[in-house]
Design an enzyme around this catalytic site. Sequence first.
Site, PDB file in Angstrom:
ATOM      1  N   LYS A  44     -12.114  -6.536 112.792  1.00  0.00           N
ATOM      2  CA  LYS A  44     -11.939  -5.122 113.186  1.00  0.00           C
ATOM      3  C   LYS A  44     -12.678  -4.709 114.455  1.00  0.00           C
ATOM      4  CE  LYS A  44      -9.288  -4.162 110.967  1.00  0.00           C
ATOM      5  NZ  LYS A  44      -7.990  -4.915 111.021  1.00  0.00           N
ATOM      6  N   SER A  45     -12.943  -5.676 115.305  1.00  0.00           N
ATOM      7  CA  SER A  45     -13.711  -5.393 116.522  1.00  0.00           C
ATOM      8  C   SER A  45     -12.873  -5.379 117.794  1.00  0.00           C
ATOM      9  CB  SER A  45     -14.819  -6.448 116.669  1.00  0.00           C
ATOM     10  OG  SER A  45     -15.644  -6.438 115.529  1.00  0.00           O
ATOM     11  N   GLY A  46     -11.554  -5.612 117.664  1.00  0.00           N
ATOM     12  CA  GLY A  46     -10.704  -5.605 118.858  1.00  0.00           C
ATOM     13  C   GLY A  46      -9.990  -6.929 119.104  1.00  0.00           C
ATOM     14  N   TRP A  49      -6.116  -6.538 119.999  1.00  0.00           N
ATOM     15  CA  TRP A  49      -6.081  -5.945 121.342  1.00  0.00           C
ATOM     16  C   TRP A  49      -6.315  -7.032 122.398  1.00  0.00           C
ATOM     17  CZ3 TRP A  49      -9.889  -1.390 122.858  1.00  0.00           C
ATOM     18  CH2 TRP A  49      -9.426  -0.762 124.020  1.00  0.00           C
ATOM     19  N   HIS A  99     -12.459 -15.678 113.513  1.00  0.00           N
ATOM     20  CA  HIS A  99     -13.621 -14.908 113.040  1.00  0.00           C
ATOM     21  C   HIS A  99     -14.771 -15.856 112.693  1.00  0.00           C
ATOM     22  CE1 HIS A  99     -11.366 -11.241 112.964  1.00  0.00           C
ATOM     23  NE2 HIS A  99     -10.696 -11.477 111.868  1.00  0.00           N
ATOM     24  N   SER A 129     -12.909   0.920 109.892  1.00  0.00           N
ATOM     25  CA  SER A 129     -11.644   0.234 110.146  1.00  0.00           C
ATOM     26  C   SER A 129     -11.389  -0.828 109.065  1.00  0.00           C
ATOM     27  CB  SER A 129     -11.695  -0.417 111.533  1.00  0.00           C
ATOM     28  OG  SER A 129     -10.497  -1.091 111.826  1.00  0.00           O
ATOM     29  N   PHE A 220      -3.417   1.671 123.508  1.00  0.00           N
ATOM     30  CA  PHE A 220      -3.156   1.807 122.077  1.00  0.00           C
ATOM     31  C   PHE A 220      -1.739   2.327 121.831  1.00  0.00           C
ATOM     32  CE2 PHE A 220      -3.209   4.136 118.082  1.00  0.00           C
ATOM     33  CZ  PHE A 220      -3.701   3.163 117.218  1.00  0.00           C
ATOM     34  N   MET A 223       0.909  -0.361 122.653  1.00  0.00           N
ATOM     35  CA  MET A 223       0.865  -1.484 121.706  1.00  0.00           C
ATOM     36  C   MET A 223       1.406  -1.074 120.346  1.00  0.00           C
ATOM     37  SD  MET A 223      -2.625  -3.641 122.410  1.00  0.00           S
ATOM     38  CE  MET A 223      -2.518  -4.515 120.839  1.00  0.00           C
ATOM     39  N   GLY A 250      -7.449   3.517 116.687  1.00  0.00           N
ATOM     40  CA  GLY A 250      -7.830   2.992 117.996  1.00  0.00           C
ATOM     41  C   GLY A 250      -8.761   3.878 118.795  1.00  0.00           C
TER      42      GLY A 250
HETATM   43  S1  PPS Z   1      -8.527  -7.990 112.809  1.00  0.00           S
HETATM   44  O1  PPS Z   1      -7.846  -7.782 111.542  1.00  0.00           O
HETATM   45  O2  PPS Z   1      -9.897  -8.459 112.603  1.00  0.00           O
HETATM   46  O3  PPS Z   1      -7.785  -8.853 113.705  1.00  0.00           O
HETATM   47  O4  PPS Z   1      -8.630  -6.537 113.456  1.00  0.00           O
HETATM   48  P1  PPS Z   1      -8.973  -6.241 114.980  1.00  0.00           P
HETATM   49  O5  PPS Z   1      -7.772  -6.421 115.792  1.00  0.00           O
HETATM   50  O6  PPS Z   1     -10.206  -6.960 115.387  1.00  0.00           O
HETATM   51  O7  PPS Z   1      -9.386  -4.701 114.938  1.00  0.00           O
HETATM   52  C1  PPS Z   1      -8.444  -3.706 114.635  1.00  0.00           C
HETATM   53  C2  PPS Z   1      -8.910  -2.412 115.289  1.00  0.00           C
HETATM   54  O8  PPS Z   1      -8.626  -2.478 116.703  1.00  0.00           O
HETATM   55  C3  PPS Z   1      -7.845  -1.350 117.056  1.00  0.00           C
HETATM   56  N1  PPS Z   1      -6.975  -1.623 118.211  1.00  0.00           N
HETATM   57  C4  PPS Z   1      -7.027  -0.926 119.362  1.00  0.00           C
HETATM   58  N2  PPS Z   1      -7.840   0.077 119.758  1.00  0.00           N
HETATM   59  C5  PPS Z   1      -7.626   0.593 120.982  1.00  0.00           C
HETATM   60  N3  PPS Z   1      -6.668   0.171 121.816  1.00  0.00           N
HETATM   61  C6  PPS Z   1      -5.822  -0.823 121.476  1.00  0.00           C
HETATM   62  N4  PPS Z   1      -4.872  -1.209 122.322  1.00  0.00           N
HETATM   63  C7  PPS Z   1      -5.997  -1.425 120.193  1.00  0.00           C
HETATM   64  N5  PPS Z   1      -5.370  -2.419 119.508  1.00  0.00           N
HETATM   65  C8  PPS Z   1      -5.972  -2.521 118.317  1.00  0.00           C
HETATM   66  C9  PPS Z   1      -7.068  -1.059 115.780  1.00  0.00           C
HETATM   67  O9  PPS Z   1      -6.469   0.198 115.833  1.00  0.00           O
HETATM   68  C10 PPS Z   1      -8.158  -1.208 114.747  1.00  0.00           C
HETATM   69  O10 PPS Z   1      -9.114  -0.140 114.760  1.00  0.00           O
HETATM   70  P2  PPS Z   1      -8.975   1.222 113.876  1.00  0.00           P
HETATM   71  O11 PPS Z   1     -10.261   1.945 114.091  1.00  0.00           O
HETATM   72  O12 PPS Z   1      -8.778   0.820 112.448  1.00  0.00           O
HETATM   73  O13 PPS Z   1      -7.805   1.966 114.442  1.00  0.00           O
END
Ligand code: PPS
Length: 285
Positions: A44-46, A49, A99, A129, A220, A223, A250
């Site tokens: 859940k750290s990005g 993305w 991870h 998240s 966000f 995507m 996001g």
């Molecule tokens: S995982 O399951 O570990 O792969 O999840 P991960 O991709 O690391 O984290 C998911 C969170 O990233 C947010 N996200 C984004 N935020 C901003 N911009 C973009 N483009 C973007 N893409 C993914 C996603 O919404 C999850 O956060 P939360 O707070 O739940 O919305």
Amino acid sequence: EPSKEFVFNYKGFYFAVNTTPEHVASLENFEIKDSDIFIATYPKSGTVWTQNILSLIIHEGHRNGTEDMETMDRIPWVEYNIKNIDFANLPLPRVFATHLPYYLTPRDLRNKKGRVIYVTRNPKDVLVSYYHFSKFMVTLEKIPDFNLFMERFLAGKVLASAWFDHVSGWYNHAKDFNILFLTYEEMKKDLRSAVLKICNFIGKKLSEEEIESVVRQATFENMQKDPRANYENMPDDIAIKGKGKFLRKGTVGDWKNTMTVAQSERFDEVLKEKIQTLPIKFTWD
Ligand code: PPS
């Protein structure tokens, strides 16, 4: 303890049961090529993305929309190879998501072969998240009570174990890797600069228009609309359709909408001092 129905412990780290200790153990000897890129994160750290950004940077066809391939197929999870992708025959440069804690990564990687992009996010947003995520993942234990979920998270009794151990492990062993550190918050604040940092790190030169195209497609909003990028086609045995989204909100600071003042204080009590020992400053809102 987390339920054995969902996780197993391998060398002090919790993995979901859709992989095996044998597969995880085999990664020690996984042969790394110089051009390999690993996106490493605590959940859940990005991750998704950064996966999309790398797809867009590396693949022209992805950038100009002529190539219809989903991120999760292009950039497989190393320790959860749920689609049985043949890692050895992926086109170069290979990109993987993981991870894994630093100490369970392939030995070559720990000897500076290949590259790692490690992304962190402020842990209160990670927690929130993660909580929402677990509601729709078949593979995660259901803990509907947020307070209970938080205690499990703080105790490291969740998939991927303790957030602090993951982040501090990677930062403290940075010198073993060829590594670029990014934060979710800096990507959010200035996506273009983050894209340029990644291009620079992997030695890829893009034109001004190409960079703009990457940045535009990695917001966000864009995507969320893009089925190649938003993970909406997860297999039914992994994610429950209609119960939640990988791209949920996001934003930075969403923890304030879920955590009470008391919960935030409890969180600080456990993690605040430890966080101050990290060579990184988090943005909380
Ligand atoms: S995982 O399951 O570990 O792969 O999840 P991960 O991709 O690391 O984290 C998911 C969170 O990233 C947010 N996200 C984004 N935020 C901003 N911009 C973009 N483009 C973007 N893409 C993914 C996603 O919404 C999850 O956060 P939360 O707070 O739940 O919305």
